[in-house]
Design an enzyme around this catalytic site. Structure first.
Site, short mmCIF file in Angstrom:
data_model
loop_
_atom_site.label_atom_id
_atom_site.label_comp_id
_atom_site.label_asym_id
_atom_site.label_seq_id
_atom_site.Cartn_x
_atom_site.Cartn_y
_atom_site.Cartn_z
N TRP A 101 3.15 0.16 -4.15
CA TRP A 101 1.85 0.04 -4.83
C TRP A 101 1.89 0.55 -6.26
O TRP A 101 1.19 0.04 -7.12
CB TRP A 101 0.74 0.73 -4.02
N ASP A 170 -4.19 6.22 -7.99
CA ASP A 170 -4.57 5.36 -6.87
C ASP A 170 -4.58 6.25 -5.63
O ASP A 170 -3.54 6.72 -5.17
CB ASP A 170 -3.52 4.24 -6.73
N LYS A 194 -8.67 1.67 3.91
CA LYS A 194 -7.71 2.60 4.51
C LYS A 194 -8.44 3.75 5.21
O LYS A 194 -8.17 4.04 6.34
CB LYS A 194 -6.75 3.16 3.46
C1 LIG Z 1 -3.41 -0.92 0.47
C2 LIG Z 1 -3.13 -0.32 -0.84
C3 LIG Z 1 -3.35 -1.01 -2.04
C4 LIG Z 1 -3.81 -2.44 -2.08
O1 LIG Z 1 -5.15 -2.49 -1.82
P1 LIG Z 1 -6.02 -3.82 -1.92
O2 LIG Z 1 -7.39 -3.29 -1.69
O3 LIG Z 1 -5.54 -4.74 -0.84
O4 LIG Z 1 -5.84 -4.39 -3.27
C5 LIG Z 1 -3.11 -0.34 -3.22
N1 LIG Z 1 -2.67 0.93 -3.24
C6 LIG Z 1 -2.44 1.62 -2.11
C7 LIG Z 1 -1.96 3.03 -2.19
C8 LIG Z 1 -2.66 1.02 -0.88
O5 LIG Z 1 -2.43 1.71 0.26
#
Ligand SMILES: *Cc1c(COP(=O)(O)O)cnc(C)c1O
Length: 359
Positions: A101, A170, A194
């Site tokens: 990511w 993030d 998540k």
């Molecule tokens: C799942 C995830 C993403 C992607 O998320 P989307 O909402 O599908 O764009 C980005 N960063 C992390 C750390 C993730 O676990």
């Protein structure tokens, strides 16, 4: 029958929240209709959204200098919005690459015209750890990192203290799973699916004065100020997702807040890592011990065939979602907030049985 859900995302939600959603499905808050059928301009919906922002702020102890925004487009759209706003037109940003990511985030920044500098990366070692040595550039606009690496099962303990610019993170896969010091941050975001609620919502924490430094003239939906100036209701926000998130935030509060949630998560993680470490190598954790994630626990068995058998048998025991990310394989148990200690103990019980039969 409800299963024990170890999905990486979309993922488990608290049963209490799902039950409340079900009970309010036909008549939300005395409106005689579901929340999905209400106007986003309705007073009660606007109030619900405002209350949800306050819940996030109070859970994280954020001061009045922070705003909470509700965006769409997932975490992936933030990979573009962040550089477009804050390091456009060839300006420099530093990235720390700890796996899929964060790799995607810096590649997207490049695509958006940002000059990208990798201040650290654990790519050489299959992203099995969180780097602690950084080679920052002199004056980047920001330093970007991913607090928990959903795919590789690593998690930051201490964020860089001496960065040459404010931090941006993030937080998608460990948002509200522990206490976190955001004082060196100016922006952090989390896709909801998540640890927070349904997909379709991204929670963005942003310092108000930092938001004002963004590039002017971007399309409205890409400009953080649009969300800031309109209470995240410039256009129709994902009302249902915000509502479910609000119930999850209330649930966290009722559990005792982040301090208590963090303790639950530590116990769950310890339970599973102890089972892995106590298996004399039958199960092997993939992340370095000092970088292990409490949210996504990744491990391997002795062969891919045995892993396949493990996953199949686990499923017949009601233990689902245990396959590793398609890019790495193996086993991954995601232990988000809504995954209970009982679920984890069911998993470790199964692991012991499986080892006895196949070891
Ligand atoms: C799942 C995830 C993403 C992607 O998320 P989307 O909402 O599908 O764009 C980005 N960063 C992390 C750390 C993730 O676990």
């Amino acid at each position: 029958m409800r299963v024990f859900n170890f999905n990486a995302g979309p993922a488990a939600l608290p049963i209490e929240v799902l039950e409340q959603v079900a009970s309010e499905m036909l008549d939300w808050n005395g409106t005689g209709m579901s929340i999905m059928e209400n106007s986003h301009r309705a007073k009660q919906v606007v109030a619900m959204a405002a209350e949800t922002e306050e819940l996030v702020k109070s859970l994280l102890n954020l001061g009045p200098e922070w705003s909470v925004l509700f965006c769409q487009g997932g975490a992936s759209l933030q990979f573009a919005m962040v550089p477009l706003n804050f390091a456009p037109d060839g300006q420099l940003a530093d990235f720390i690459d700890t796996g899929l990511w964060s790799t995607k985030a810096y590649q997207e920044a490049k695509q958006c015209g940002t000059q990208v500098h990798l201040a650290a990366s654990s790519a050489q070692d299959d992203f099995t750890y969180i780097p602690t040595d950084y080679n920052f550039s002199r004056s980047p606009k920001y330093v970007y990192l991913t607090s928990n690496n959903t795919v590789r099962g690593t998690q930051w303990r201490n964020f860089p203290a001496q960065a040459p610019a404010p931090l941006i993170a993030d937080l998608s896969s460990d948002f509200l799973s522990r206490r976190v010091d955001l004082s060196n941050f100016v922006l952090a975001f989390a896709g909801a699916q998540k640890n927070v609620g349904p997909a379709g919502l991204t929670v963005v924490l942003i310092k108000k004065d930092f938001a004002q430094t963004g590039k002017k003239g971007l399309p409205h939906m890409l400009d953080y100020r649009t969300y800031l100036d309109n209470g995240s209701m410039y256009n129709t926000p994902p009302v249902f997702a915000i509502y479910v998130a609000s119930l999850v935030f209330k649930w966290i509060k009722a559990e005792g807040g982040l301090e208590v949630i963090e303790k639950f998560n530590q116990l769950k993680g310890k339970t599973l890592y102890d089972a892995i470490d106590g298996s004399s190598g039958f199960y092997r954790g993939t992340a370095r011990a000092d970088s292990r994630s409490l949210m996504n626990v990744t491990f391997r068995l002795l062969s891919e065939d045995l892993e396949k058998k493990f996953l199949e048998e686990a499923k017949t025991q009601g233990l689902t979602g245990l396959g590793g990310h398609r890019s790495v394989g193996g086993v991954r148990a995601s232990l988000y907030n809504a995954v209970t200690q009982t679920a984890v103990e069911s998993l470790t019980g199964f692991m012991a049985e499986f080892m006895k039969k196949n070891g």
